[in-house]
Design a protein around this motif. Structure first.
Motif, short mmCIF file in Angstrom:
data_model
loop_
_atom_site.label_atom_id
_atom_site.label_comp_id
_atom_site.label_asym_id
_atom_site.label_seq_id
_atom_site.Cartn_x
_atom_site.Cartn_y
_atom_site.Cartn_z
N LYS A 122 0.84 -1.19 0.00
CA LYS A 122 0.00 0.00 0.00
C LYS A 122 0.88 1.24 0.00
N LEU A 123 0.54 2.17 -0.88
CA LEU A 123 1.26 3.44 -0.94
C LEU A 123 0.61 4.41 0.05
N VAL A 124 1.34 4.75 1.11
CA VAL A 124 0.79 5.61 2.16
C VAL A 124 1.22 7.06 2.01
N ASP A 125 2.26 7.33 1.25
CA ASP A 125 2.70 8.71 1.06
C ASP A 125 3.45 8.81 -0.26
N PHE A 126 3.19 9.91 -0.98
CA PHE A 126 3.85 10.12 -2.28
C PHE A 126 4.13 11.62 -2.43
N GLN A 127 5.38 11.98 -2.18
CA GLN A 127 5.86 13.35 -2.33
C GLN A 127 7.21 13.29 -3.03
N PRO A 128 7.19 13.20 -4.37
CA PRO A 128 8.44 13.02 -5.13
C PRO A 128 9.50 14.03 -4.70
#
Length: 328
Positions: free
Chosen positions: A215-221
């Motif tokens: 599960k992707l819980v955070d995405f801030q490239p």
């Protein structure tokens, strides 16, 4: 609440399974040394058990014609003669699933004969663990960590949240098929349905790494965080998985943070922070972790699915009960 009267009583209570929160960049040998040092220090500061008196029989003398029985302090138990009551080697501590030095999070430990024995039994069936892995796009290193030697730099502007979630779903499905192939079952058969209907299916072989959920819980490239529910995992397997996912996204990634938030029935609520690694804190934590430890021990008696040998898949489909329920 247990009232500790002396150091001997405290030492007897240090016998069970407890849980701590391991900081990152702390080797498991240093962790074991720190626990032993704190326990040895705290127990030596407690009062000792009252020394036994020495019975002395005095013969008759000029003042008395009868034998006299008296008691005198036994200097053999005097602290100045014996020295410290406990040493670091008196504490038998075992650490389970310690991983690499950079890993932080929930760490289950055992102290005393009962605790070490229970932890050894629980380690035979690896528990389902949950990790939060933070990655960073754009780098590839020798050891999959940000601290490793850089081998490649790539662009990552084309990676979106939706694209990354699709790859995570694909990876999760691939690992779910591995559990069925380890039992030799067709995923589209009735036997595979009955296998999944029994609940959480564990791999037959302890060496087979299996992921139950991604599960992707955070995405801030360039940073992203993935929650992983897995079993039989290793630190190298988890870090390489982040690298492989990035490769499918046509870029590269390294692990910047690896944190375990759950180990079987032990969660962050059970874990002791470093300031609580004391004799009183560990004794209290042993009592709080008793329920979680009993649940882990109950898994050892959980029925396990075992494959019955058959010549071909078609023959297994003709047998009503291809899998039978046995106890290891």
């Amino acid at each position: 609440m247990v009232i500790i009267e002396n150091s001997s009583m405290a030492f007897k209570l240090l016998n069970g399974v407890f849980c701590i929160y391991k900081p990152s960049d702390l080797h498991h040998r240093i962790l074991r040394w720190a626990l032993r040092t704190n326990l040895c220090r705290d127990l030596n500061e407690l009062p000792r058990a009252s020394a036994q008196s020495l019975v002395k029989i005095e013969p008759p003398d000029e003042n008395s014609s009868e034998y006299r029985v008296t008691t005198v302090p036994d200097i053999r138990d005097h602290p100045l003669l014996l020295g410290p009551a406990f040493e670091k080697t008196d504490f038998n501590i075992r650490i389970a699933h310690f991983g690499v030095t950079e890993m932080a999070g929930v760490t289950v430990c055992g102290v005393g004969a009962r605790g070490v024995g229970a932890l050894r039994s629980m380690s035979h069936r690896n528990p389902v663990c949950t990790y939060h892995i933070q990655g960073k796009f754009g780098l590839r290193t020798t050891n999959y960590l940000q601290t490793g030697r850089v081998l490649e730099r790539t662009t990552f502007s084309h990676v979106t949240r939706g694209r990354l979630e699709r790859f995570l779903t694909f990876y999760q499905g691939q690992f779910q098929r591995h559990i069925q192939s380890s039992y030799g079952v067709d995923p589209r058969s009735q036997t595979a349905y009955e296998l999944r209907a029994r609940g959480l299916v564990r791999p037959r072989d302890d060496s087979l790494q299996l992921i139950y959920r991604l599960k992707l819980v955070d995405f801030q490239p360039p940073y992203f965080t993935v929650e992983v529910h897995c079993i039989n995992e290793t630190d190298t397997f988890l870090m390489k998985m982040i690298n492989d996912i990035a490769e499918d996204c046509k870029c590269s990634a390294v692990v910047t943070r690896l944190r375990r938030i759950r180990c079987g029935n032990f969660t962050l609520e059970h874990a002791l922070v470093r300031s609580d690694w004391t004799a009183a804190g560990i004794i209290t934590n042993i009592q709080e972790c008793a329920v979680a430890a009993d649940r882990e021990m109950a898994l050892l008696d959980e029925p396990f699915l075992q494959r019955i040998p058959a010549e071909t898949l078609e023959e297994r489909e003709r047998i009503p009960n291809v899998l039978r329920l046995v106890r290891e």
